[in-house]
Structures are given as C-alpha cells and as structure tokens.
Scaffold this motif. Structure first.
Motif, short mmCIF file in Angstrom:
data_model
loop_
_atom_site.label_atom_id
_atom_site.label_comp_id
_atom_site.label_asym_id
_atom_site.label_seq_id
_atom_site.Cartn_x
_atom_site.Cartn_y
_atom_site.Cartn_z
N MET A 1 0.84 -1.18 0.00
CA MET A 1 0.00 0.00 0.00
C MET A 1 0.88 1.23 0.00
N PRO A 2 1.03 1.90 -1.12
CA PRO A 2 1.96 3.01 -1.19
C PRO A 2 1.48 4.21 -0.40
N SER A 3 2.41 4.86 0.33
CA SER A 3 2.11 6.12 1.00
C SER A 3 2.66 7.23 0.15
N LEU A 4 1.82 8.22 -0.13
CA LEU A 4 2.25 9.32 -0.98
C LEU A 4 3.03 10.33 -0.15
N PRO A 5 4.02 10.96 -0.74
CA PRO A 5 4.81 11.94 -0.01
C PRO A 5 3.99 13.19 0.28
N GLY A 6 4.56 14.06 1.10
CA GLY A 6 3.85 15.26 1.52
C GLY A 6 3.95 16.40 0.54
N SER A 7 4.53 16.20 -0.62
CA SER A 7 4.60 17.25 -1.63
C SER A 7 4.02 16.72 -2.92
N PRO A 8 3.49 17.60 -3.78
CA PRO A 8 2.84 17.14 -5.01
C PRO A 8 3.80 16.40 -5.92
N VAL A 163 -6.53 7.66 4.66
CA VAL A 163 -6.54 6.36 3.98
C VAL A 163 -7.64 6.43 2.93
N VAL A 164 -7.26 6.26 1.66
CA VAL A 164 -8.17 6.55 0.56
C VAL A 164 -8.04 5.47 -0.52
N GLY A 178 -1.90 15.36 4.38
CA GLY A 178 -1.24 14.07 4.41
C GLY A 178 -0.62 13.80 5.76
N PRO A 179 0.04 12.65 5.91
CA PRO A 179 0.33 11.66 4.87
C PRO A 179 -0.92 10.94 4.37
N VAL A 180 -0.79 10.37 3.18
CA VAL A 180 -1.90 9.70 2.53
C VAL A 180 -1.49 8.28 2.15
N THR A 181 -2.36 7.34 2.43
CA THR A 181 -2.16 5.96 2.00
C THR A 181 -3.27 5.58 1.04
N GLU A 182 -2.90 5.18 -0.16
CA GLU A 182 -3.86 4.68 -1.14
C GLU A 182 -3.96 3.16 -1.04
N ILE A 191 -2.86 1.02 11.17
CA ILE A 191 -2.90 2.41 11.58
C ILE A 191 -2.44 2.61 13.02
N ALA A 192 -2.24 1.52 13.74
CA ALA A 192 -1.69 1.53 15.09
C ALA A 192 -1.39 0.09 15.45
#
Length: 347
Positions: A1-8, A163-164, A178-182, A191-192
């Motif tokens: 599950m990739p986590s997207l970075p905090g910048s575009p 989480v999306v 973010g952070p965002v997890t797709e 998540i914990a």
C-alpha cells in the motif's frame, strides 16, 4: 500500500490512465448521458418528493442531539461511535480517533456551497472535532469527500493520516493534506499496533468532474482491532456507498463476521436509477445478514436532499424489512445526529 509523499508529484498520471470497474463486470455505473441526467433532474429524481411528517424543522429537532464534547475529548479503548449526519461518523477505539467520510458543510457539492442542501444542521463544526488520528474516505463523491470540511479541519491545525482508494491520493497531496495511504480492494494497512484497516469492494462508481468518471476507486473499510486476551479480533465495517452485490458475502468469507456495521439505509429512490449504486432498506438488511453483523447502525439517510424518498421513509422501510425477516428492530440502531453511543464488546 503506497504512501504518498507530503509534496505534489512532479507529473501526476492523467485521469484517463485507468478506469475502475465493479467486481461484477456487467454492472457499469457512471456513464450517464447528459440528457438523461437533465431529464431526471427536471423530473425531480434528485430531491425528496415530499417533506417529512411535520416538516423539516420538526424532523431536525427529532433527529438531533447535543454533542457531548467532553466525552469526545476522551481517548476510548472500547469502541464508541458518534453519528455526525449522513455517512459521517467518528469512531473512537483502541485509543484512536477515526473520522469517516466527513461532510459537515451546508451543501454536498463543490466547496460546500453548491449541490444538495443539508436540512439537518451539522451537529458540530470541523473546529470542534477532537484530535483526529486517521481519516477514512471511501470515494470522491461530494457527499463523502467534502473539501470545505477538510479545509477547515486542516486550518484548525489537524494533520491526520488519510486512507483513501487508489487514484485519490493526489487530490489530498495537491491540497497539502497528508500523509496519505492509497489502497486497492483487499489491501490492508496498520494504523496503530493491533489496529488494521482493510479496503473492501463495493458496487458503486466515482466522479468529481465531467472528465474523471471512474478514474478513482471506491469501496469500504473493515477495521480489525486485535484485543489482548480476546478470542477473536473486533471487526467494524463501513461498506461505503453500494448497491447490493456478492461483495458482502466475499467480505465475510475473507475477513470474518462483523461485530459492528455502519449500514446505509437511505438515498434509494427512484429505484430504476439508484438500485445498482445504493441499497434500499430491504437490500441493506440482506447486506447485514451477508456479513453476519452482530450489531448495526443506520447511516446515509435523513441529512441531504439527494433522492426522491422523504427523509422519514428510510426508518419506516427499514422496520418493514426487519419485520419481514423476523429480526428485532434493536439490531439496527437509529442514532440521532450528534449522538454518541458505546458499542458493546463480546468475547
């Protein structure tokens, strides 16, 4: 599950890179001709045909409760749920505050100023929410992904993890959230310690503009809390927007029986249009049986002017569906908007 970075990202993929589909390939939703949508809108398919008994003000008074802000400010180990109207809810469990599909604006539409009107005032403002650890977003429709709500949450200094579904992460990154997890269907993320979230399939569709139909995924979330010394994990299912399908028997088979279910019971008329994408109360009861939910609460009703049925019809139709199957009415809680209730633990 990739986590997207905090910048575009420097070069986000075009919206046409992928189009998602339901598990049943024969159920294709979203490619509605413009003339059909115009005809349905003029006919009144997307607003209630009648007011609830006594009018909207009386309905709002009956189905609203003062928020117990002191209780929300506590960290809860055993699960506690607060209904915030429509599908929005705050789940507090395992010491976490988990916000689901938060939509607290006056309209379900662009910027919270256009679209379907809210007829029961939101029980609290985004600034009044307790510290949120995780936000779960099921899909990108405006009554589930509300930028006006999230913008105010962000401006209040909140920085939860999101989480999306697949394809939706860039929307958050672009707005500095973010952070965002797709996640794709059947993937999971922790998540914990001891708390795992699975992304589950549903029968629905996605669109936020004229050019992005089904360019991002949709679905639900099954949260699994592994309690010390318990015989089995505690499971909560938020199925998201969905028509009735075989997805729910598959969820039960793959992930186990559900202890608590957020059960969608509204936005189901006219049936010829809504059936593939929204369960009615009869379908909802079957969904509950499919996942073998011990307890449920009704959501997705009595808030926004979205569909033909009156605001007070879903509880009535739910009662008929439960009686037809010999199920006691208390198996599905009907909370007031703003009400907080502890969820009993078993085992």
């Amino acid at each position: 599950m990739p986590s997207l970075p905090g910048s575009p990202p420097s070069a986000p993929p075009p919206a046409t890179a992928r189009r998602f589909a339901n598990t049943d390939p024969g159920v294709v939703i979203g490619n509605f001709p413009w003339y059909e949508m115009l005809w349905r809108s003029l006919r009144g398919d997307f607003k209630p045909r009648s007011a609830p008994a006594g009018g909207y003000a009386a309905f709002a008074q009956q189905w609203s409760a003062p928020v117990d802000h002191a209780r929300l400010a506590e960290r809860h180990d055993a699960p506690v749920v607060t209904w915030l109207g429509h599908v929005s809810m705050l789940l507090q469990v395992a010491g976490l505050n988990i916000l689901i599909d938060p939509t607290l604006a006056d309209f379900a539409g662009p910027l919270g100023r256009f679209g379907a009107a809210r007829r029961v005032p939101a029980p609290l403002t985004p600034e009044q929410l307790p510290r949120i650890d995780v936000v779960l977003v099921s899909h990108n429709h405006y009554d589930h992904l509300c930028y006006a709500t999230l913008r105010r949450l962000h401006a209040a200094g909140q920085a939860p993890r999101f989480v999306v579904p697949q394809g939706l992460g860039a929307w958050f990154v672009k707005r500095g959230m973010g952070p965002v997890t797709e996640m794709d269907w059947w993937e999971h993320t922790d998540i914990a310690p001891g708390v795992r979230v699975h992304f589950t399939p549903s029968q629905h569709w996605s669109r936020r503009s004229l050019a992005d139909t089904n360019a991002t995924l949709w679905g639900g979330f099954l949260l699994e809390w592994t309690r010390p010394h318990a015989a089995a994990p505690w499971r909560f299912l938020f199925p998201g927007d969905t028509g009735y399908s075989g997805d729910f028997k598959a969820i039960r088979q793959r992930l186990g029986a559900v202890d608590f279910l957020a059960l969608p019971i509204g936005a189901y008329l006219p049936r010829d249009f809504m059936k593939p994408m929204h369960v009615n109360p009869d379908d909802a009861v079957q969904l509950m049986l499919d996942v073998q939910a011990r307890q449920a609460m009704g959501v997705h009703w009595g808030t926004f002017m979205l569909t033909q049925e009156a605001f007070d019809h879903p509880p009535r139709d739910l009662a008929v569906a439960l009686t037809a199957r010999g199920i006691p009415p208390e198996r599905v809680w009907l909370l007031r908007q703003g009400e907080t209730r502890a969820i009993p633990l078993h085992g």
